[in-house]
Motif scaffolding. Structure first.
Motif, PDB file in Angstrom:
ATOM      1  N   ARG A  57      -2.239   7.468   6.293  1.00 42.76           N
ATOM      2  CA  ARG A  57      -2.372   6.027   6.524  1.00 42.76           C
ATOM      3  C   ARG A  57      -1.125   5.403   7.128  1.00 42.76           C
ATOM      4  NH1 ARG A  57      -5.531   4.016   1.089  1.00 42.76           N
ATOM      5  NH2 ARG A  57      -7.415   5.209   1.482  1.00 42.76           N
ATOM      6  N   LYS A  75      -2.533  11.136   1.694  1.00 46.74           N
ATOM      7  CA  LYS A  75      -3.022   9.802   2.040  1.00 46.74           C
ATOM      8  C   LYS A  75      -1.896   8.925   2.568  1.00 46.74           C
ATOM      9  CE  LYS A  75      -7.349   9.709   1.652  1.00 46.74           C
ATOM     10  NZ  LYS A  75      -8.117   9.547   2.884  1.00 46.74           N
ATOM     11  N   LEU A  76      -0.730   9.054   1.967  1.00 44.80           N
ATOM     12  CA  LEU A  76       0.423   8.284   2.414  1.00 44.80           C
ATOM     13  C   LEU A  76       0.794   8.643   3.848  1.00 44.80           C
ATOM     14  CD1 LEU A  76       2.348   6.189   1.234  1.00 44.80           C
ATOM     15  CD2 LEU A  76       3.759   8.032   0.385  1.00 44.80           C
ATOM     16  N   LYS A  83       0.830  -1.214   0.000  1.00 50.04           N
ATOM     17  CA  LYS A  83       0.000   0.000   0.000  1.00 50.04           C
ATOM     18  C   LYS A  83       0.862   1.260   0.000  1.00 50.04           C
ATOM     19  CE  LYS A  83      -4.119  -1.947   2.125  1.00 50.04           C
ATOM     20  NZ  LYS A  83      -4.964  -2.008   3.318  1.00 50.04           N
ATOM     21  N   PRO A 119      -2.108  12.193  -3.043  1.00 50.55           N
ATOM     22  CA  PRO A 119      -1.391  10.944  -2.719  1.00 50.55           C
ATOM     23  C   PRO A 119      -0.429  11.100  -1.537  1.00 50.55           C
ATOM     24  CG  PRO A 119      -1.233  11.409  -5.070  1.00 50.55           C
ATOM     25  CD  PRO A 119      -1.882  12.578  -4.433  1.00 50.55           C
ATOM     26  N   CYS A 161       8.990   8.569  -1.624  1.00 51.37           N
ATOM     27  CA  CYS A 161       8.461   9.321  -2.778  1.00 51.37           C
ATOM     28  C   CYS A 161       9.591   9.932  -3.595  1.00 51.37           C
ATOM     29  CB  CYS A 161       7.513  10.420  -2.301  1.00 51.37           C
ATOM     30  SG  CYS A 161       5.951   9.828  -1.647  1.00 51.37           S
ATOM     31  N   LEU A 192       0.707   4.031  -3.061  1.00 50.25           N
ATOM     32  CA  LEU A 192       0.443   5.457  -2.835  1.00 50.25           C
ATOM     33  C   LEU A 192       1.633   6.313  -3.269  1.00 50.25           C
ATOM     34  CD1 LEU A 192      -1.462   5.341   0.559  1.00 50.25           C
ATOM     35  CD2 LEU A 192      -2.332   6.259  -1.588  1.00 50.25           C
ATOM     36  N   LEU A 198       1.461   6.628  -6.908  1.00 45.91           N
ATOM     37  CA  LEU A 198       0.439   7.613  -7.295  1.00 45.91           C
ATOM     38  C   LEU A 198       1.018   9.026  -7.242  1.00 45.91           C
ATOM     39  CD1 LEU A 198      -3.004   6.660  -5.735  1.00 45.91           C
ATOM     40  CD2 LEU A 198      -2.521   7.217  -8.106  1.00 45.91           C
ATOM     41  N   TYR A 199       1.839   9.299  -6.230  1.00 44.16           N
ATOM     42  CA  TYR A 199       2.524  10.588  -6.134  1.00 44.16           C
ATOM     43  C   TYR A 199       3.420  10.795  -7.354  1.00 44.16           C
ATOM     44  CZ  TYR A 199       5.853  14.094  -4.498  1.00 44.16           C
ATOM     45  OH  TYR A 199       6.659  15.202  -4.410  1.00 44.16           O
TER      46      TYR A 199
END
Length: 192
Positions: free
Chosen positions: A53, A49-50, A6, A46, A63, A10, A13-14
């Motif tokens: 979570r 959310k990272l 996960k 993203p 990232c 994420l 996604l970034y």
């Protein structure tokens, strides 16, 4: 293992948000030269959310390293970008540690503002080594594209874009973190 997947998704996604804006640069030089302004808004979700979570150390570094690896894989990376990714990624982690202990929105907002400056490390070559950068642009994109870009490269424009990027990054992340609640899954994570 599921958590690691996960985190990776994420973080990707970034990176995808970054590349989406970078691809717009093929259509107009403004979109590439000042991509940081657009990325500051698009990549915020993203990253938020990272951090929400997985409120633990290393999120910004993951990232930044993924971004660096992907850019080098497609031939768009250079030493300034590598320095920017590592430097801004580490600085973002330090800010998350000292301003929020990975669980507070102040740390997330300020670390994202620092992360939003990474695209400038890609385009800074235009101001640092203009001649070499323009030769590369002409060879890849053509004379007309380079001529349009050349008119946009004043130092005042650069400073205004950095300020605008930081303001948009902070504002976007502030909006996203209004109801901040990091995941309880990592309550047992050792607080540093």
């Amino acid at each position: 293992m599921e958590g690691a997947i996960k985190v990776l998704l994420l973080a990707l996604l970034y990176v995808a948000a970054f590349f989406l804006v970078e691809m717009l640069g093929f259509f107009h030089p403004f979109a590439w030269t000042y991509s940081a302004v657009f990325i500051a808004v698009i990549a915020a979700w993203p990253y938020f959310k990272l951090c929400q979570r997985f409120p633990m150390p290393g999120v910004a570094i993951i990232c930044a390293v993924l971004l660096l690896m992907c850019n080098f894989l497609i031939g768009e990376g250079h030493e300034y970008f590598a320095i920017g990714c590592v430097g801004f990624g580490c600085l973002a982690e330090v800010l998350r540690k000292f301003l929020g202990n990975y669980r507070d929105k102040k740390g997330v907002i300020t670390s994202y503002a620092v992360m939003s400056l990474i695209p400038f490390s890609m385009t800074c070559v235009l101001w640092v080594d203009y001649k070499e950068a323009m030769e590369l642009v002409i060879s890849r994109m053509g004379d007309i594209w380079a001529a349009v870009m050349g008119r946009m490269l004043s130092k005042y424009m650069l400073m205004s874009m950095i300020v605008l990027t930081l303001v948009l990054a902070v504002l976007t992340m502030w909006i996203l973190t209004r109801n901040w609640r990091p995941s309880d899954k990592y309550d047992g994570y050792p607080r540093m």
